[in-house]
Design an enzyme around this catalytic site. Structure first.
Site, mmCIF file in Angstrom:
data_model
loop_
_atom_site.group_PDB
_atom_site.id
_atom_site.type_symbol
_atom_site.label_atom_id
_atom_site.label_comp_id
_atom_site.label_asym_id
_atom_site.label_seq_id
_atom_site.Cartn_x
_atom_site.Cartn_y
_atom_site.Cartn_z
ATOM 1 N N ASN A 178 -90.725 -41.796 3.473
ATOM 2 C CA ASN A 178 -90.050 -42.573 2.441
ATOM 3 C C ASN A 178 -91.116 -43.211 1.521
ATOM 4 O OD1 ASN A 178 -87.938 -44.075 1.112
ATOM 5 N ND2 ASN A 178 -86.766 -43.879 3.006
ATOM 6 N N LYS B 158 -85.922 -40.048 9.220
ATOM 7 C CA LYS B 158 -86.852 -40.237 8.094
ATOM 8 C C LYS B 158 -87.606 -41.541 8.263
ATOM 9 C CE LYS B 158 -87.088 -40.226 3.037
ATOM 10 N NZ LYS B 158 -86.335 -39.934 1.803
ATOM 11 N N ASN C 208 -89.045 -48.452 -6.910
ATOM 12 C CA ASN C 208 -87.601 -48.715 -6.943
ATOM 13 C C ASN C 208 -87.216 -49.719 -5.874
ATOM 14 O OD1 ASN C 208 -85.452 -47.605 -4.839
ATOM 15 N ND2 ASN C 208 -87.250 -46.258 -4.710
ATOM 16 N N ASN D 213 -85.660 -51.421 0.900
ATOM 17 C CA ASN D 213 -84.840 -52.238 0.006
ATOM 18 C C ASN D 213 -83.570 -52.813 0.625
ATOM 19 O OD1 ASN D 213 -86.693 -51.787 -2.132
ATOM 20 N ND2 ASN D 213 -85.853 -49.717 -2.301
ATOM 21 N N THR D 214 -83.386 -52.608 1.923
ATOM 22 C CA THR D 214 -82.312 -53.280 2.657
ATOM 23 C C THR D 214 -83.005 -54.144 3.701
ATOM 24 O OG1 THR D 214 -80.730 -51.488 2.293
ATOM 25 C CG2 THR D 214 -80.299 -52.948 4.164
ATOM 26 N N PHE E 18 -79.641 -49.048 -1.948
ATOM 27 C CA PHE E 18 -78.514 -48.216 -1.464
ATOM 28 C C PHE E 18 -77.255 -48.364 -2.320
ATOM 29 C CE2 PHE E 18 -79.901 -47.994 3.336
ATOM 30 C CZ PHE E 18 -80.955 -47.182 2.967
ATOM 31 N N SER F 270 -85.942 -47.211 4.376
ATOM 32 C CA SER F 270 -85.874 -47.772 3.029
ATOM 33 C C SER F 270 -86.354 -49.212 3.059
ATOM 34 C CB SER F 270 -84.445 -47.727 2.498
ATOM 35 O OG SER F 270 -84.375 -48.542 1.338
#
Ligand SMILES: Cc1cc2nc3c(=O)[nH]c(=O)nc-3n(C[C@H](O)[C@H](O)[C@H](O)COP(=O)(O)O)c2cc1C
Length: 364
Positions: A243, A214, A110, A175-176, A114, A173
């Site tokens: 994660n 996390k 994925n 993805n940022t 966010f 994450s």
């Protein structure tokens, strides 16, 4: 009933585009009748971070990003639910497609970025259900276009303290862009100092809300040393390992889809995330409890996480391939393992394999 639901819904959901399937699952859960869940075996009860968990199996962050269905998830048998990642402002996330199923690997990639309804809407939902109880953690993150990311975390702690059972500070994450740099010692120290200070400041009104960190499974062991050191120094209450990974294990069979950018979760993440959990456990030296997440798709996998050092576990991708029946299956297997070992609680199993695991060769 859950088995019948899975038999009907799994093939249907798998036939749809992954993000449409996810949306449909959320809509379905909204319609779930308000039945009472079957009470858990008391042997499954866990006390951690000052909270009493009826069982150790949690819904991982990212499934219910905007707190639309936490109570339906609790009714389906989860011992706790983590909503989010929530950002201060609503955010659309990356363009679609951004969610990919690697069927033959029982994995997902994925790069959602966010997407969520923002703090105001999520707070309204959590406040409206607060009287129902149950453990609902709030996973917090920064907006992509934020000029001051640390300020975003602080604002979210202040906003959600009255309704969050615990907080997860998500700095992992992929993805940022740049978010994971917050895991580096100096930046992490500054972030955690300000987050814990904000939590303590609002404590008089809201009571003490545990703060968990996390982390990514892709940290080097030197970075992990630093992260654990900083977390201990700043008095964080626990850590979540892990994660998704930006690595692509050589064992992946869906070679084309594996090229998609984003975080990999599910079965191929199990070995790496469990090894990182064991590494984390030996470094934490009992300073705080750990939540093990990554590739749990069976009771045996959940037990392996506990033996690697987890006090609690969470899962997401396993549900995509196994259905919601996986939660009861894991709980049944945990009770059976306790009975076989003549144990009265899971506590004596935590971390029993950690030292041995950290001596093995690194999972490839
Ligand atoms: C579609 C998707 C979205 C996710 N979104 C988030 C998120 O917003 N915040 C977060 O901390 N983790 C997020 N995760 C990571 C999961 O919480 C979990 O750490 C990871 O998927 C490993 O567990 P699993 O193998 O059981 O899925 C997401 C995972 C998936 C598959």
């Amino acid at each position: 009933m859950i088995r019948a639901f899975d038999a009907f819904s799994l093939p249907l959901l798998r036939w749809l585009d992954p993000e449409d399937a996810h949306r449909l699952a959320i809509q379905g859960l909204r319609l779930l009748p308000p039945m009472r869940p079957r009470p858990d075996d008391t042997k499954l009860a866990v006390r951690a971070f000052g909270l009493n968990f009826p069982n150790p199996v949690g819904m991982a962050a990212g499934f219910d990003k905007s707190a639309e269905v936490p109570d339906a998830l609790l009714r389906l048998g989860f011992g706790f639910v983590e909503i989010g990642t929530v950002t201060p402002k609503p955010q659309a996330g990356n363009p679609r497609p951004r969610l990919f199923r690697l069927e033959r690997d029982e994995a997902v990639i994925n790069r959602m970025g966010f997407n969520n309804d923002g703090a105001e809407a999520v707070l309204r939902r959590l406040a409206a259900r607060a009287h129902l109880g149950g453990i609902v953690g709030v996973n917090v993150g920064a907006n992509k276009d934020s000029a001051d990311r640390v300020a975003d975390y602080v604002k979210l702690i202040e906003t959600f303290a009255p309704v969050a059972s615990y907080f997860t500070v998500n700095v992992s994450s992929p993805n940022t862009p740049g978010l994971r740099d917050l895991q580096q010692a100096k930046a992490l120290d500054d972030l955690l100092a300000r987050v814990v200070e904000a939590r303590d400041r609002v404590q008089a009104k809201a009571g003490v809300t545990p703060v968990l960190l996390k982390i990514a499974p892709d940290l080097t062991l030197a970075d992990l040393d630093d992260a654990v050191g900083v977390a201990r120094k700043r008095g964080v209450n626990g850590m979540i390992v892990s994660n998704t990974t930006i690595t692509r294990p050589g064992s992946l069979r869906e070679r084309e889809k594996a090229k998609e950018q984003g975080g990999l979760s599910g079965r191929p993440l199990f070995k790496l995330s469990t090894r990182m959990l064991a590494e984390e456990f030996v470094r934490a030296e009992g300073a705080f409890p750990l939540i093990g997440v990554g590739g749990i798709d069976s009771g045996a996998a959940a037990i392996a996480k506990i033996k690697a050092g987890a006090t609690l576990v969470q899962l997401y991708t396993g549900l995509v391939y196994r259905g919601i029946g996986l939660v009861s299956e894991i709980k049944r297997d945990l009770v059976a393992a306790l009975k076989r070992g003549k144990r009265t609680s899971l506590e004596s199993m935590i971390g029993t394999d950690a030292a041995e695991m950290t001596a093995e060769s690194w999972p490839g």
